[in-house]
Design a protein around this motif. Structure first.
Motif, short mmCIF file in Angstrom:
data_model
loop_
_atom_site.label_atom_id
_atom_site.label_comp_id
_atom_site.label_asym_id
_atom_site.label_seq_id
_atom_site.Cartn_x
_atom_site.Cartn_y
_atom_site.Cartn_z
N LEU A 348 5.18 -24.33 -50.93
CA LEU A 348 4.65 -23.66 -49.74
C LEU A 348 5.48 -24.03 -48.50
O LEU A 348 5.82 -25.19 -48.30
CB LEU A 348 3.19 -24.11 -49.52
CG LEU A 348 2.37 -23.37 -48.48
CD1 LEU A 348 2.02 -21.96 -48.97
CD2 LEU A 348 1.07 -24.14 -48.18
N VAL A 349 5.79 -23.01 -47.70
CA VAL A 349 6.33 -23.26 -46.36
C VAL A 349 5.14 -23.18 -45.42
O VAL A 349 4.44 -22.17 -45.39
CB VAL A 349 7.39 -22.19 -45.98
CG1 VAL A 349 7.74 -22.30 -44.50
CG2 VAL A 349 8.63 -22.35 -46.84
N SER A 350 4.88 -24.24 -44.67
CA SER A 350 3.68 -24.29 -43.84
C SER A 350 4.05 -24.49 -42.37
O SER A 350 4.75 -25.44 -42.02
CB SER A 350 2.77 -25.42 -44.30
OG SER A 350 3.49 -26.63 -44.36
N VAL A 351 3.60 -23.56 -41.54
CA VAL A 351 3.89 -23.62 -40.11
C VAL A 351 2.58 -23.52 -39.35
O VAL A 351 1.75 -22.66 -39.63
CB VAL A 351 4.84 -22.46 -39.70
CG1 VAL A 351 5.03 -22.42 -38.19
CG2 VAL A 351 6.20 -22.63 -40.39
N ALA A 352 2.36 -24.44 -38.41
CA ALA A 352 1.11 -24.45 -37.66
C ALA A 352 1.40 -24.63 -36.18
O ALA A 352 2.44 -25.18 -35.80
CB ALA A 352 0.21 -25.58 -38.15
N GLY A 353 0.48 -24.16 -35.35
CA GLY A 353 0.63 -24.37 -33.91
C GLY A 353 -0.68 -24.13 -33.20
O GLY A 353 -1.64 -23.60 -33.77
N GLY A 354 -0.72 -24.54 -31.92
CA GLY A 354 -1.94 -24.42 -31.12
C GLY A 354 -2.40 -25.82 -30.73
O GLY A 354 -2.33 -26.75 -31.54
N GLY A 355 -2.86 -25.97 -29.49
CA GLY A 355 -3.22 -27.30 -28.98
C GLY A 355 -4.22 -28.01 -29.87
O GLY A 355 -4.00 -29.16 -30.31
N ASP A 356 -5.34 -27.36 -30.15
CA ASP A 356 -6.38 -28.01 -30.96
C ASP A 356 -5.97 -28.11 -32.42
O ASP A 356 -6.39 -29.03 -33.13
CB ASP A 356 -7.69 -27.23 -30.84
CG ASP A 356 -8.26 -27.36 -29.44
OD1 ASP A 356 -8.66 -28.47 -29.06
OD2 ASP A 356 -8.27 -26.35 -28.71
N THR A 357 -5.15 -27.15 -32.88
CA THR A 357 -4.69 -27.20 -34.27
C THR A 357 -3.82 -28.43 -34.49
O THR A 357 -3.99 -29.14 -35.49
CB THR A 357 -3.89 -25.92 -34.59
OG1 THR A 357 -4.69 -24.79 -34.21
CG2 THR A 357 -3.55 -25.83 -36.06
N VAL A 358 -2.92 -28.69 -33.55
CA VAL A 358 -2.05 -29.87 -33.67
C VAL A 358 -2.91 -31.13 -33.66
O VAL A 358 -2.71 -32.05 -34.47
CB VAL A 358 -1.00 -29.90 -32.53
CG1 VAL A 358 -0.19 -31.18 -32.58
CG2 VAL A 358 -0.09 -28.68 -32.62
#
Ligand code: ADP
Ligand code: MG
Length: 397
Positions: A348-358
């Motif tokens: 899996l290539v996993s990309v995440a973002g967002g203040g609360d997500t981080v």
């Protein structure tokens, strides 16, 4: 990889050249100390590489919101010492009055920080005079601040039109990761969208349904979708006026062949508090009138993990539950751990973002195991909405 933008690799011999480098130095400070230096650390690869290659490095950045008015407490002079300590090299402050003369005295390999770009009212207006004033200070331009790329300001966009323009290492890594996640991803692609409200993420949802194979909706916004499907969500956070919009998104997903996953079991409580007495797990159809949904349930979370196991790419914005309050972080933590494990296994290539997500991924202890975690905030969300970011467009023209 063929890219539509130039990087530091394409700059050629830069010894003795003046390079203007747009960075994000907008760090939180208290009593003259930097309280979180994440953004400063992210600038190090580009700044040290340019200096080591003999460039005269002039950093451009904004600091706070001075709105075109000079304010001593928002001077980037305050950052010179902490940045010097962090880099382990001398960094000088360059006042914007007489900047050209100061820069003319700098030796190859030296680094300076120019005064807060937002002291000039022309910065946020992308005014020609401001672009010209800045351009006169450099020979080449590097934009390393993806997090400011959703603004068409003189230092983030205008300069790229008048000087040879390149993406810094941080910008390059972010653009490559985002391209792998949504630009040219390997399918099947899953998106997790959570968070409090549908209203803040309508454009994100509309863009994703035509891009991804699986759309996993969690958080408070899932309640609006459940309500649209006729579920009584009790006193859950729910935007009842947006159930029509939710239905339209579900229809669009259907037409585009995107499978939408809504929770079928949920964690509920009568009061919003840590480990409340009234805590229980139930089917979505069994939520009582005085209960609220605060997390996705364990059965649904396990089913979502199975979905991720069939996918090659994941893009994630928004927590699945009210993760700041235990135990409503359980679904977010469990699914994040699954995604991290699949990433480590290489499926899996996993990309995440967002203040609360981080924050949630840090809480789960897996941020380092994701392929890429964006700290860009607003710019990341605009990219998730499929918008063209002016600072990026100017580099790729
Ligand atoms: P991000 O900053 O990553 O973009 P958001 O700001 O959209 O994420 O959403 C995060 C917020 O959503 C958190 O404060 C979290 O507590 C809240 N949230 C998630 N699920 C629920 C829920 N079921 N009920 C109320 N709030 C929720
Ligand atoms: Mg948020």
């Amino acid at each position: 990889m063929t890219r539509s933008f130039k990087t530091l690799d394409n700059m050629g011999d830069i010894a003795g050249k003046r390079v203007l480098v747009r960075e994000d130095l907008n760090v939180p400070m208290a009593d003259g100390e930097v309280t979180d230096d994440t953004r400063l650390r992210a600038t190090v690869p580009t700044v040290t590489e340019l200096a080591d290659r003999g460039a005269i490095v002039v950093l451009l950045a904004h600091f706070g919101r001075p709105k075109g008015v000079r304010q001593p407490e928002l001077s980037l002079a305050l950052l010179t010492r902490p940045y010097t300590v962090l880099l382990g090299r001398e960094v000088r402050f360059i006042d914007d009055q007489g900047a050209a003369d100061v820069i003319a005295t700098m030796e190859p390999g030296q680094i300076g920080i120019l005064e807060n770009t937002r002291f000039d009212p022309g910065e946020e207006k992308n005014a020609t005079e401001t672009v010209e004033r800045l351009a006169a200070l450099g020979d080449l331009y590097v934009n390393d601040a993806f997090s400011a790329a959703h603004r068409a300001h003189a230092s983030t966009e205008g300069l790229a039109h008048v000087l040879p323009a390149f993406a810094g290492r941080q910008m390059e890594a972010e653009l490559d990761a985002l391209d792998k996640a949504l630009g040219n991803p390997e399918h099947p692609v899953a998106a997790v969208v959570g968070g409090a409200k549908v209203s803040t993420k309508l454009d994100v949802l509309e863009h994703l349904v035509v891009k991804v194979d699986h759309l996993i909706i969690g958080g408070g916004m899932a309640n609006t979708f459940l309500a649209a499907r006729g579920v009584d969500v009790g006193k859950s956070l729910c935007e009842h006026d947006l159930t029509g919009t939710a239905e339209a998104i579900l229809d669009a997903a259907d037409k585009a062949g995107c499978t939408v996953h809504l929770p079928y079991d949920v964690v509920v409580a009568k009061e919003f508090a840590a480990n409340p007495q009234s805590l229980r797990t139930c089917n979505v159809h069994e939520v009582a009138a005085d209960e609220m949904i605060l997390d996705v349930g364990p059965a649904a979370t396990e089913a979502l993990a199975d979905v991720l196991k069939t996918c090659r790419t994941l893009v994630w914005n928004g927590p699945l539950g009210a993760f700041e309050t235990p135990p409503f972080d359980a679904a977010t933590v469990a699914l994040a751990k699954t995604a991290a494990a699949l990433t480590k296994e290489g499926t899996l290539v996993s990309v995440a973002g967002g203040g609360d997500t981080v924050a949630a991924l840090n809480q789960a202890g897996v941020a380092d195991d994701f392929s890429f975690v964006s700290t860009a905030g607003g710019a990341f969300l605009e990219w998730m909405e499929g918008k063209e970011l002016p600072g990026v467009a100017a580099l790729t023209r």
